[in-house]
Scaffold this active site. Sequence first.
Site, PDB file in Angstrom:
ATOM      1  CG  HIS A 109      -1.843   1.114   1.349  1.00 32.83           C
ATOM      2  ND1 HIS A 109      -1.759   2.066   2.347  1.00 32.83           N
ATOM      3  CD2 HIS A 109      -2.920   1.458   0.589  1.00 32.83           C
ATOM      4  CE1 HIS A 109      -2.734   2.936   2.207  1.00 32.83           C
ATOM      5  NE2 HIS A 109      -3.453   2.594   1.148  1.00 32.83           N
ATOM      6  CG  HIS A 113      -3.531   8.701  -0.911  1.00 30.93           C
ATOM      7  ND1 HIS A 113      -4.302   9.531  -0.113  1.00 30.93           N
ATOM      8  CD2 HIS A 113      -4.237   7.546  -1.045  1.00 30.93           C
ATOM      9  CE1 HIS A 113      -5.407   8.906   0.228  1.00 30.93           C
ATOM     10  NE2 HIS A 113      -5.408   7.704  -0.317  1.00 30.93           N
TER      11      HIS A 113
END
Length: 348
Positions: free
Chosen positions: A40, A82
């Site tokens: 991640h 992100h």
Amino acid sequence: MLRFSIVYSVLTGVLLMATGTAGASDSGVGEAERKIVVAHRGASAYLPEHTLPAVAMAYAMGADFMEQDVVMTRDDELIVWHDLTLDRNTDVAQRFPGRAREDGEHYVIDFTLEELRRLQVTEGYAVNEQGEQQANYPDRFPLWQSTFRVHTLAEQLEMVQGMNRSMDRDTGIYPEIKDPAFHREHGKDLSRAVLSELKRFGYDSRDDNVYVQTFDHDELKRVHDELYESLGMELKLVQLIGGDGHDWMVNENGMEELGRYADGVGPHYSRIIDEASTQDNVIITDFVRLAHRNGMAVHPYTFRADEGQVPGYARDFRHMLELFYEEAGIDGAFTDFPDRVIQYIQSR
């Protein structure tokens, strides 16, 4: 030199460790026995998220897939980042005073790639009422230590493909089309741009070790029904599932609809084990069963071992993994700690 040598030393040690770690192999959708680990934002528990050193560390640890959140700059470059904004983990406010929008945030889409290259990237932080920066995860890499920069999607794909060649592996990629509606409002077709870049790097077939994901239901259908045909490509698709706006997806009719175009689903893990669970009463929903019935793999997010991040119904992080991989039957997981999840799977 000292700032660079810190990261280099860490990565060197992990790369040596990786020679004994099982690498990725081709993974078909819905393979019940194939349990995967998705890094991640890289090995983000150990180095700042979405930086190339974090990618190298996750690769060395043996993660099956590298995740790339993708957003677009003012000059139409694709970067791995992100947030739509830059304030959580860069020094943008100091580097570019007066460039914030009315909400006080600095948006990626308002800056050129050349400008973004000037930013220093660090761990995620928040500013308290006293104006002090406080790390979101206090035990992770220290704020503002070493040197980390913004990088493009192409640069990360080059790194992954390069390591696949030098390490004789087929580690996959797991890009997310980040808020395509926001980009469309600014005149940018993010989905087409991301897919075109993937195709340029040779990713164009369902046989490739790639999942393309987004939270946007309409956009994932557009990718499946329109863009794939116009671009002459077809990759595996994952529907991300978040909060209330996605509740319609998590029943029999919703899963049947998703199964028409998605190869997998990526829910928050609370969709799989109810948050009302206790150690004496773990409530597993029918989410995984419904997804599998409709031919979709299940890759929930985000598994973290930091203090306060393991739900109360699990004794510890390892027990959490056991509940999800063994009891709930997930096919893989997004994690900031790829090494710890890999160690768990290898010990099964």
